[in-house]
Design a protein around this motif. Structure first.
Motif, PDB file in Angstrom:
ATOM      1  N   ARG A   1      15.999  18.385 -32.280  1.00 29.58           N
ATOM      2  CA  ARG A   1      14.567  18.072 -32.363  1.00 29.58           C
ATOM      3  C   ARG A   1      13.787  19.359 -32.598  1.00 29.58           C
ATOM      4  NH1 ARG A   1      13.707  12.990 -30.300  1.00 29.58           N
ATOM      5  NH2 ARG A   1      11.509  13.289 -29.889  1.00 29.58           N
ATOM      6  N   ALA A   2      12.752  19.280 -33.396  1.00 32.59           N
ATOM      7  CA  ALA A   2      11.832  20.409 -33.618  1.00 32.59           C
ATOM      8  C   ALA A   2      10.434  19.828 -33.712  1.00 32.59           C
ATOM      9  CB  ALA A   2      12.186  21.151 -34.902  1.00 32.59           C
ATOM     10  N   GLY A   3       9.498  20.436 -32.987  1.00 27.25           N
ATOM     11  CA  GLY A   3       8.177  19.853 -33.004  1.00 27.25           C
ATOM     12  C   GLY A   3       7.064  20.801 -32.601  1.00 27.25           C
ATOM     13  N   LEU A   4       5.847  20.281 -32.728  1.00 33.17           N
ATOM     14  CA  LEU A   4       4.629  20.987 -32.339  1.00 33.17           C
ATOM     15  C   LEU A   4       3.966  20.192 -31.232  1.00 33.17           C
ATOM     16  CD1 LEU A   4       3.253  21.748 -35.918  1.00 33.17           C
ATOM     17  CD2 LEU A   4       4.525  23.296 -34.409  1.00 33.17           C
ATOM     18  N   GLU A   5       3.403  20.911 -30.241  1.00 34.09           N
ATOM     19  CA  GLU A   5       2.754  20.249 -29.122  1.00 34.09           C
ATOM     20  C   GLU A   5       1.422  20.914 -28.798  1.00 34.09           C
ATOM     21  OE1 GLU A   5       5.322  20.302 -25.730  1.00 34.09           O
ATOM     22  OE2 GLU A   5       6.757  18.914 -26.633  1.00 34.09           O
ATOM     23  N   THR A   6       0.445  20.097 -28.459  1.00 35.77           N
ATOM     24  CA  THR A   6      -0.833  20.583 -27.929  1.00 35.77           C
ATOM     25  C   THR A   6      -1.094  19.807 -26.638  1.00 35.77           C
ATOM     26  OG1 THR A   6      -2.271  18.948 -28.975  1.00 35.77           O
ATOM     27  CG2 THR A   6      -1.692  20.881 -30.302  1.00 35.77           C
ATOM     28  N   GLU A   7      -2.239  20.015 -26.055  1.00 36.70           N
ATOM     29  CA  GLU A   7      -2.581  19.272 -24.837  1.00 36.70           C
ATOM     30  C   GLU A   7      -2.786  17.788 -25.119  1.00 36.70           C
ATOM     31  OE1 GLU A   7      -5.719  20.824 -22.443  1.00 36.70           O
ATOM     32  OE2 GLU A   7      -4.943  22.869 -22.533  1.00 36.70           O
ATOM     33  N   THR A   8      -3.144  17.441 -26.347  1.00 36.32           N
ATOM     34  CA  THR A   8      -3.452  16.036 -26.650  1.00 36.32           C
ATOM     35  C   THR A   8      -2.484  15.349 -27.602  1.00 36.32           C
ATOM     36  OG1 THR A   8      -4.974  16.733 -28.395  1.00 36.32           O
ATOM     37  CG2 THR A   8      -5.918  16.308 -26.220  1.00 36.32           C
ATOM     38  N   TRP A   9      -1.730  16.075 -28.424  1.00 35.55           N
ATOM     39  CA  TRP A   9      -0.822  15.417 -29.367  1.00 35.55           C
ATOM     40  C   TRP A   9       0.482  16.181 -29.521  1.00 35.55           C
ATOM     41  CZ3 TRP A   9       0.611  18.451 -33.392  1.00 35.55           C
ATOM     42  CH2 TRP A   9      -0.249  19.460 -33.783  1.00 35.55           C
ATOM     43  N   ASP A  10       1.515  15.447 -29.929  1.00 34.56           N
ATOM     44  CA  ASP A  10       2.838  16.000 -30.247  1.00 34.56           C
ATOM     45  C   ASP A  10       3.265  15.459 -31.608  1.00 34.56           C
ATOM     46  OD1 ASP A  10       2.761  16.875 -27.629  1.00 34.56           O
ATOM     47  OD2 ASP A  10       4.234  15.423 -26.914  1.00 34.56           O
ATOM     48  N   LEU A  11       3.972  16.279 -32.370  1.00 31.61           N
ATOM     49  CA  LEU A  11       4.580  15.855 -33.635  1.00 31.61           C
ATOM     50  C   LEU A  11       5.986  16.429 -33.654  1.00 31.61           C
ATOM     51  CD1 LEU A  11       4.234  14.441 -36.372  1.00 31.61           C
ATOM     52  CD2 LEU A  11       3.501  16.652 -37.294  1.00 31.61           C
TER      53      LEU A  11
ATOM     54  N   GLU B   1       4.781  29.799 -27.835  1.00 32.34           N
ATOM     55  CA  GLU B   1       3.435  29.639 -28.351  1.00 32.34           C
ATOM     56  C   GLU B   1       3.409  29.961 -29.846  1.00 32.34           C
ATOM     57  OE1 GLU B   1      -0.147  32.371 -27.468  1.00 32.34           O
ATOM     58  OE2 GLU B   1      -0.057  30.908 -25.820  1.00 32.34           O
ATOM     59  N   LEU B   2       2.861  29.048 -30.633  1.00 25.72           N
ATOM     60  CA  LEU B   2       2.676  29.286 -32.065  1.00 25.72           C
ATOM     61  C   LEU B   2       1.277  29.849 -32.306  1.00 25.72           C
ATOM     62  CD1 LEU B   2       3.966  28.941 -34.888  1.00 25.72           C
ATOM     63  CD2 LEU B   2       2.927  26.675 -34.960  1.00 25.72           C
ATOM     64  N   THR B   3       0.293  29.196 -31.693  1.00 29.42           N
ATOM     65  CA  THR B   3      -1.088  29.693 -31.691  1.00 29.42           C
ATOM     66  C   THR B   3      -1.609  29.536 -30.258  1.00 29.42           C
ATOM     67  OG1 THR B   3      -2.159  27.581 -32.164  1.00 29.42           O
ATOM     68  CG2 THR B   3      -1.424  28.873 -34.069  1.00 29.42           C
ATOM     69  N   ALA B   4      -2.864  29.855 -30.041  1.00 30.13           N
ATOM     70  CA  ALA B   4      -3.437  29.752 -28.690  1.00 30.13           C
ATOM     71  C   ALA B   4      -3.414  28.322 -28.157  1.00 30.13           C
ATOM     72  CB  ALA B   4      -4.860  30.287 -28.691  1.00 30.13           C
ATOM     73  N   SER B   5      -3.456  27.335 -29.045  1.00 28.09           N
ATOM     74  CA  SER B   5      -3.502  25.940 -28.594  1.00 28.09           C
ATOM     75  C   SER B   5      -2.303  25.097 -29.022  1.00 28.09           C
ATOM     76  CB  SER B   5      -4.787  25.278 -29.087  1.00 28.09           C
ATOM     77  OG  SER B   5      -4.816  25.283 -30.505  1.00 28.09           O
TER      78      SER B   5
END
Length: 112
Positions: free
Chosen positions: A48-58, A10-14
């Protein structure tokens, strides 16, 4: 031989961050049954390195991180176009499949 590892936290709550590494190893392999030509050992590392939320990934990625140039494959064939064949009409040649070099990029996705 293939191996992969993923680290997700987890990076932040979302927002989560994800790191992934994959390694593929192939030992020496012969081009044909006569064992006269060998494709050398090949090791490919992907990251691979990325960020993920419930609606988007980068995701940022690198394929073939260390730029392994070992050919991906080869085929022996009869070359009818050779002007000086070793056996008239039946000269042999090799078709080499080049390895893709290092590739990098960004991938984005959105879920709805």
């Amino acid at each position: 031989f293939n191996a992969g590892a993923t680290w997700r936290d987890e990076l932040t709550a979302s927002v989560d961050y994800v790191l992934r590494a994959d390694v593929t190893y192939r030992g020496d392999s012969y081009v044909q049954v006569h064992n006269l030509a060998i494709l050398g050992e090949k090791t490919v590392v992907n990251f691979r390195a990325g960020l993920e939320t419930e609606t988007w990934d980068l995701t940022f990625f690198v394929k073939n991180l260390f730029d392994d140039k070992t050919p991906a494959g080869a085929t022996r064939y009869i070359d009818f176009q050779n002007d000086r064949p070793t056996v008239p009409g039946f000269d042999r040649a090799f078709l080499i499949t080049e390895a893709p070099g290092r590739q990098f990029g960004v991938q984005a996705s959105y879920r709805f």
